[in-house]
Write an enzyme that holds these catalytic residues in place. Structure first.
Site, PDB file in Angstrom:
ATOM      1  N   GLN A  73      40.542  64.313 -36.582  1.00  0.00           N
ATOM      2  CA  GLN A  73      41.445  65.119 -37.423  1.00  0.00           C
ATOM      3  C   GLN A  73      41.785  66.428 -36.718  1.00  0.00           C
ATOM      4  OE1 GLN A  73      40.076  65.738 -41.466  1.00  0.00           O
ATOM      5  NE2 GLN A  73      38.945  63.810 -41.433  1.00  0.00           N
ATOM      6  N   GLU A  79      39.912  47.494  -0.478  1.00  0.00           N
ATOM      7  CA  GLU A  79      39.610  47.541  -1.919  1.00  0.00           C
ATOM      8  C   GLU A  79      40.792  48.029  -2.771  1.00  0.00           C
ATOM      9  OE1 GLU A  79      38.278  49.463   0.416  1.00  0.00           O
ATOM     10  OE2 GLU A  79      37.753  51.477  -0.282  1.00  0.00           O
ATOM     11  N   HIS A 136      41.129  50.224   4.111  1.00  0.00           N
ATOM     12  CA  HIS A 136      40.428  50.088   2.823  1.00  0.00           C
ATOM     13  C   HIS A 136      41.027  48.919   2.046  1.00  0.00           C
ATOM     14  CE1 HIS A 136      38.074  53.867   2.694  1.00  0.00           C
ATOM     15  NE2 HIS A 136      39.049  54.349   3.442  1.00  0.00           N
ATOM     16  N   GLU A 167      50.415  59.416 -18.669  1.00  0.00           N
ATOM     17  CA  GLU A 167      49.104  59.826 -19.174  1.00  0.00           C
ATOM     18  C   GLU A 167      48.828  61.262 -18.765  1.00  0.00           C
ATOM     19  OE1 GLU A 167      45.889  57.514 -17.474  1.00  0.00           O
ATOM     20  OE2 GLU A 167      44.413  58.937 -18.235  1.00  0.00           O
ATOM     21  N   LYS A 227      32.451  59.083 -37.974  1.00  0.00           N
ATOM     22  CA  LYS A 227      33.006  60.386 -38.347  1.00  0.00           C
ATOM     23  C   LYS A 227      34.457  60.533 -37.872  1.00  0.00           C
ATOM     24  CE  LYS A 227      29.599  62.239 -40.496  1.00  0.00           C
ATOM     25  NZ  LYS A 227      29.789  62.488 -41.934  1.00  0.00           N
ATOM     26  N   ARG A 262      40.562  59.911   9.758  1.00  0.00           N
ATOM     27  CA  ARG A 262      41.071  60.667  10.899  1.00  0.00           C
ATOM     28  C   ARG A 262      40.688  60.018  12.225  1.00  0.00           C
ATOM     29  NH1 ARG A 262      42.979  65.454   9.250  1.00  0.00           N
ATOM     30  NH2 ARG A 262      41.857  65.941   7.357  1.00  0.00           N
ATOM     31  N   ASP A 311      42.893  56.999 -11.633  1.00  0.00           N
ATOM     32  CA  ASP A 311      43.554  56.214 -12.680  1.00  0.00           C
ATOM     33  C   ASP A 311      44.678  55.353 -12.105  1.00  0.00           C
ATOM     34  OD1 ASP A 311      42.164  56.588 -15.049  1.00  0.00           O
ATOM     35  OD2 ASP A 311      43.048  58.559 -15.374  1.00  0.00           O
ATOM     36  N   CYS A 356      35.866  51.352   6.710  1.00  0.00           N
ATOM     37  CA  CYS A 356      36.221  52.673   7.208  1.00  0.00           C
ATOM     38  C   CYS A 356      35.035  53.328   7.912  1.00  0.00           C
ATOM     39  CB  CYS A 356      36.821  53.522   6.104  1.00  0.00           C
ATOM     40  SG  CYS A 356      38.011  54.693   6.776  1.00  0.00           S
ATOM     41  N   LEU A 357      34.380  54.347   7.322  1.00  0.00           N
ATOM     42  CA  LEU A 357      33.212  54.911   7.998  1.00  0.00           C
ATOM     43  C   LEU A 357      32.155  53.816   8.209  1.00  0.00           C
ATOM     44  CD1 LEU A 357      31.862  57.458   9.140  1.00  0.00           C
ATOM     45  CD2 LEU A 357      30.838  57.828   6.910  1.00  0.00           C
ATOM     46  N   LYS A 400      40.958  56.761 -21.377  1.00  0.00           N
ATOM     47  CA  LYS A 400      42.414  56.879 -21.558  1.00  0.00           C
ATOM     48  C   LYS A 400      43.159  56.079 -20.490  1.00  0.00           C
ATOM     49  CE  LYS A 400      42.874  61.190 -21.429  1.00  0.00           C
ATOM     50  NZ  LYS A 400      43.263  62.063 -20.408  1.00  0.00           N
ATOM     51  N   LYS A 440      41.240  56.647 -43.906  1.00  0.00           N
ATOM     52  CA  LYS A 440      40.962  58.078 -43.876  1.00  0.00           C
ATOM     53  C   LYS A 440      41.700  58.739 -42.701  1.00  0.00           C
ATOM     54  CE  LYS A 440      36.997  61.076 -44.442  1.00  0.00           C
ATOM     55  NZ  LYS A 440      35.549  61.158 -44.433  1.00  0.00           N
TER      56      LYS A 440
HETATM   57  N1  GLN Z   1      35.160  60.049   8.224  1.00  0.00           N
HETATM   58  C1  GLN Z   1      35.835  58.961   8.856  1.00  0.00           C
HETATM   59  C2  GLN Z   1      37.194  59.365   9.398  1.00  0.00           C
HETATM   60  O1  GLN Z   1      37.744  60.350   8.999  1.00  0.00           O
HETATM   61  C3  GLN Z   1      35.973  57.784   7.902  1.00  0.00           C
HETATM   62  C4  GLN Z   1      36.791  58.072   6.699  1.00  0.00           C
HETATM   63  C5  GLN Z   1      36.591  57.062   5.605  1.00  0.00           C
HETATM   64  O2  GLN Z   1      35.613  56.337   5.580  1.00  0.00           O
HETATM   65  N2  GLN Z   1      37.512  57.013   4.650  1.00  0.00           N
HETATM   66  O3  GLN Z   1      37.732  58.672  10.226  1.00  0.00           O
END
Ligand code: GLN
Length: 538
Positions: free
Chosen positions: A194, A513, A511, A142, A189, A466, A74, A385-386, A20, A225
């Site tokens: 339906q 990404e 991050h 959505e 089907k 954190r 999403d 990050c980590l 969806k 149908k």
């Molecule tokens: N656990 C780590 C922190 O809190 C890294 C968090 C993560 O990778 N998003 O700093």
């Protein structure tokens, strides 16, 4: 006269995981390429106020918006498929709605009324439609879950009420449903659809468009149908067969002219969409020039959805280099149990190693093993990050010789807490919504690889963590070869580090990404995949 906002409500029937979110995002992409401004709202029926406290193995990735909201994944699809900027207002859960209603009740806003699902909860839901639809021509809303679930009833009731208040032609309902193929009978089907449309009608919603998910294209007789039994016009029934890549969906839907039909139903005059960018992506997916093997070494590898944005960003990095990324999911905990020769055997076919974010100590030593392998074997390495925090721990242990180096997340007291909690985080007791969240500026050092990759001095990237690099140990780490090439403008927070002696070793506290798109890969992912491709040459 100002043009009124148009609303598209998207519901799902029969089963979950029908795509969806992808359908909504692909429709958004088509409307955007017709020149319309779109935005989205995802309504989630669960009671958590946001998904921030949920285990990624249960609910998939938590997507972080620029304003620091922890939201449903999403929203990641919406941002990857369009240029919409999602914020907190673009994701709402039942928990958040109830939280608001109860706060109002405690404040006395309801003036003695008995507070009820109808109208108080449904009114509050309708407010979210208005908040999310500001500054756009079309709002795509959505509803999570499946029609028939107890939890989603108030959302559907709110949609029914809302539709009744809008002008005709300003609101449509799209129902995404399943048309299963029964192999033994060699038949598609229609009965589940339906039933699901009947359940929707019982609530007072008649869908205008059906999107039928299935293994095969929809033949004419099945379409007829469905039209007859679901009370939907035949030319408003669209197929959504399984495709190789989700990025084929905009072209696939446009091939059936779903965007033309939506514009007709909503009385929108717009140009034909410009599909070039999407056609180019499809062409690369179908005809890549090469393939690269990338290892993703993490703790949540059993549910790929937990790394959704990351996996997509790696794919985008591949597209930017006209290549296909072959991902190898490696459970970091399993690496811990292997003999060095077996680690070598597992990692030596890889042209790039990525260690993603995560929480908790489980599997972190395995990540350090993978990072050490990448550093010493000169394999392109990307830590996020980590993954970045562990890369610094690895360097501190094996290059600086600080055997006890660790993150304070895992060992409270050590001589070398290279990652620690800053004073601002030490006072925090509530877990929900209290990390360093959302977009922060980062300044890139002159002459660094990162500066070269981004091609600019200042960037803005999203966070969710954190712990931070310990400034007290920075000078010694720098002395040993770490370059902290990305920091906050006041230089107090490390955002990115690199190892200049290595072919490609970059680790980010943020991050990246979350900001990557198939049509515009994030520069770090494009560069990482480039480096991985170069590794293949002797
Ligand atoms: N656990 C780590 C922190 O809190 C890294 C968090 C993560 O990778 N998003 O700093």
């Amino acid at each position: 006269m100002a043009r009124s906002t148009k609303y598209i409500f998207v519901t799902g029937g029969v089963i979950s995981s029908l795509g969806k979110g992808i359908s909504a995002a692909a429709i958004g992409a088509l409307l955007e390429s017709r020149g319309l401004r779109v935005n989205f709202l995802k309504l989630d029926p669960y009671i958590n106020v946001d998904p921030g406290t949920m285990n990624p193995l249960q609910h998939g990735e938590v997507y972080v918006t620029e304003d620091g909201a922890e939201t449903d994944m999403d929203l990641g699809h919406y941002e990857r498929f369009t240029h919409a900027h999602t914020r907190q207002a673009n994701n709402c859960t039942s928990g958040r709605i109830y939280h608001r209603v109860i706060t109002k009740e405690r404040r006395g806003d309801y003036l003695g009324a008995t507070v009820q699902v109808i109208p108080h909860v449904t009114d509050e839901i309708q407010l979210t439609f208005l908040e999310a639809s500001q500054n756009c021509d079309v709002a795509i809303i959505e509803v999570g879950g499946t029609v028939g679930d107890i939890e989603s009833l108030p959302f559907l009731e709110a949609i029914r009420q809302f539709r009744g208040k809008q002008n005709r032609g300003d609101v449509i309902n799209i129902h995404v449903t399943l048309v299963p193929y029964i192999r033994t009978a060699d038949e598609l089907k229609t009965k589940p659809s339906q039933h699901s449309v009947a359940a929707l009608r019982e609530i007072g919603i008649q869908p205008d468009i059906l999107v039928c998910r299935g293994e095969l294209d929809l033949p004419g007789d099945i379409r007829r149908k469905l039209a007859l039994f679901c009370n939907v016009r035949e030319d408003c029934i669209f197929g959504a067969r399984d495709v190789e890549s989700i990025y084929m969906m905009p072209c696939y839907f446009h091939g059936q002219n779903i965007d033309g039909k939506i514009c007709e139903l909503l009385n929108i005059w717009s140009r034909e969409p410009d599909m070039q960018a999407w056609e180019d992506v499809v062409d690369i997916i179908r005809n890549p020039a090469c393939e690269v093997n990338i290892a993703l070494v993490g703790k949540y590898v059993k549910l790929h959805e937990s790394y959704k944005s990351l996996i997509e960003a790696l794919n985008h990095g591949g597209y930017a280099n006209r290549s296909r990324v072959k991902l190898h999911y490696i459970d970091s905990e399993e690496l811990e149990a292997l003999a060095p020769a077996d680690v070598d055997a597992m990692l030596s076919p890889m042209q790039g190693i990525l260690v993603p974010g995560g929480f908790g100590v489980r599997g972190t030593e395995g990540k350090i093993i993978a990072i050490e392998y990448a550093r010493t074997h000169r394999v392109p390495f990307f830590g996020i990050c980590l993954g970045m925090q562990m890369a610094l721990v690895e360097f501190a242990r094996h290059v600086c010789g600080w055997e006890d180096a660790c993150s304070a997340e895992f060992v409270e007291h050590s001589e070398h807490p290279v990652i620690h909690l800053m004073a601002s985080q030490q006072a925090v007791t509530d877990k929900g919504g209290t990390m360093r969240l959302g977009a922060y500026p980062c300044v890139l050092a002159e002459g660094s690889r990162a500066r070269d990759i981004f091609g600019c001095r200042e960037i803005s990237e999203r966070h969710r963590h954190r712990y931070e690099v310990n400034n007290a140990l920075r000078a010694e780490l720098e002395h040993a070869g770490v370059v902290f090439s990305g920091t906050s403008p006041d230089n107090q927070l490390v955002e990115l580090f690199e190892l200049p002696e290595h072919p490609w070793f970059i680790a980010t506290q943020f991050h990246p990404e979350y900001q990557s798109k198939p049509t515009a890969a994030h520069p770090l992912f494009a560069s990482f995949i480039r480096a991985a491709i170069d590794m293949r040459r002797p």
